[in-house]
Design a protein around this motif. Sequence first.
Motif, short mmCIF file in Angstrom:
data_model
loop_
_atom_site.label_atom_id
_atom_site.label_comp_id
_atom_site.label_asym_id
_atom_site.label_seq_id
_atom_site.Cartn_x
_atom_site.Cartn_y
_atom_site.Cartn_z
N ASP A 161 22.54 13.82 47.01
CA ASP A 161 23.34 13.89 48.24
C ASP A 161 24.74 13.37 47.91
OD1 ASP A 161 24.59 13.62 50.68
OD2 ASP A 161 22.82 12.83 51.70
N VAL A 215 34.70 13.51 53.88
CA VAL A 215 33.84 12.57 53.16
C VAL A 215 34.62 11.92 52.02
CG1 VAL A 215 31.80 12.39 51.68
CG2 VAL A 215 31.69 13.72 53.78
N SER A 229 27.24 15.52 59.41
CA SER A 229 27.27 15.26 57.98
C SER A 229 27.14 16.57 57.21
CB SER A 229 26.11 14.33 57.60
OG SER A 229 24.86 14.99 57.80
N LEU A 230 27.40 16.48 55.88
CA LEU A 230 27.23 17.65 55.03
C LEU A 230 25.80 18.16 55.07
CD1 LEU A 230 29.32 16.64 51.88
CD2 LEU A 230 29.68 18.67 53.27
N THR A 243 34.53 19.38 55.87
CA THR A 243 33.64 18.22 55.95
C THR A 243 33.68 17.43 54.65
OG1 THR A 243 32.17 19.51 57.40
CG2 THR A 243 31.28 17.48 56.47
N PHE A 244 33.68 18.15 53.54
CA PHE A 244 33.73 17.50 52.24
C PHE A 244 35.04 16.72 52.06
CE2 PHE A 244 34.86 17.95 47.66
CZ PHE A 244 33.91 17.08 47.16
N GLU A 299 27.47 13.15 49.61
CA GLU A 299 28.05 12.27 50.62
C GLU A 299 27.56 10.84 50.45
OE1 GLU A 299 28.58 12.16 55.50
OE2 GLU A 299 27.23 13.63 54.57
N GLN A 300 26.26 10.68 50.23
CA GLN A 300 25.68 9.35 50.05
C GLN A 300 26.21 8.69 48.78
OE1 GLN A 300 21.38 9.15 50.52
NE2 GLN A 300 21.23 7.62 48.89
#
Length: 568
Positions: free
Chosen positions: A308, A110, A377-378, A106-107, A310-311
């Motif tokens: 966060d 992203v 999402s993460l 997932t990372f 990802e954000q």
Amino acid sequence: MGPHSLQFCMMFATLTYVSMENQPNCDEVRKVFQQRLIGPLKSVPDKPRTGNDLQVCTSRNLTCCTKKMEERYQVASRRDIQNLLQLSSGSLKYLISRNVAVFQDTFENVMLQAENFTISSLLHTYRDIAAEASSAVRELFTDISLFVLGSEMSVDELVQRFFDAVFPLVYDRLINPGLAPISPAYAECARSARRSLPAPFGTAPAQLSAQVSRAAVPTRVFLQALHLGVEVINTTDHLQLSRECKRGLLKMSYCPHCQGLTRSRPCMGYCLNVLRGCLASLAEVDAHWLEFVRSLEELSGRMHGTQDLEQVLLGAHSLVQEAVAHAQKNGPRLSAQVHRICGHPSRLESPGGSAQMGGGGRDSIPLRASPQNIDTSLANRKKEFINSLRLYRTFYGGLADQLCMSELASGDGLACWNGADVVKSYTLRVVGNGIKAQSLNPEVKVKGSDPVINQIIDKLKHINQLLQGKSIPKFGSLDEIETGSGDREGRYSGDCDDEDGCWGSGNGDVKRTVLRVSKLTPEKTNSNRHHHTKTADFEVSASAGSRAVTQGLCQAVIWTCALTLLSW
């Protein structure tokens, strides 16, 4: 001989023959010995024998065990308990290992999304530098990814490297557009001069560095904690057993076989004493594992907003654009500063006027595709993982109890093995969990803590400090904690010697399945003596010595009756 005497003799001979048919032998012991692949069948005697050479499975009766069998049984009992340990932790290890892979996948996605988003925004806003700046953008996000996965490079340094690489492009294409390209030597001088200039990109680089650090460090620690969780499980799965423990396991699991009691199970209290003694060091992990799960949960709860990752990564493009806009706006000042350091720019000759390259269309900058579509999402991944991990927070505290209740001990209301015979109930004291409680253990003597388990506890303490934010990670030292590096003293677990065949613990990958753990408190255990009723096992445990005498007497009587019939 009269008819009555003959009738009596025939009846006695018949009864004696039936009795001989039920004489003890080792057939059942041999059958189980073979089924469980304990050793070669030639080790098993045909009939019970004296067991003067036995060291653990001693008995006043005749026995179906030899010294070789006892050695094989000890290996089997040790193998059985380690298989159970691996079985019990299988679902926990799978949960953590699978989520490490899921988080990393997932990372990675992203990172690719943030990388492509940044390149696309440059192409849209600063077309003249987008194509050549794309390699610097890719390197930036690759370096961030490596940092999260354990690289020792600081976030500030990797951000500075990115703006070092972009500065010559901004100077050449945006501040001084329409001219021939500067030479590679002059571009290198401009790149080197960038850090000595007063904020050529404004505050954006510092903001980007601070935001990525604030979000990436928790993610880095989170992933390292998961790797340590797998290491803890691997180490406890391959716990090395002390000599006292191995003798206790042999006595509990296979000594009844020597008496023909192949179907007997240990009494609950007896099983608890043996396993709580053998797994005393694992019970010491309980408090630190509980804190580990709680700390992971708390860190996961803090990883939102500015923490966060990802954000932050998906918003990095705005700071890059802000930085380039600041440099372009202050172009004349920056040009003068570069000229003072590097001199008048040397430019490459280009036929037909300007050789400045435009950014071209989108097709000129191929974007890397994500390996797979990940809708979650993460943050959602972490939430699902923590909810599942919470079920295992007391795993080590109730491990011995769970193994006895679900796998080893006799059920309520059944006769059971107490280490010497099949009885109705186990009457000795049942001790609690942990090393201190074992001082009163009547079955297994525990001399002290296990050095390998102590090392794992120290690693849990340290990672808990990091998870709680009470310790600032020094990059590099965490890697030692994660991989278990250090001196090799105390690498053997338990009270081991050459005879025991000790091996280093914590290595080897094993496939495992699900087993949930509950906790049985010592207070409840001590108040219940686990009463059981007798079963057919009592019939098998009759004295083998007296049977042998009866067998010889009955054979003599049969021969006497046969001779009498012939003479009559």
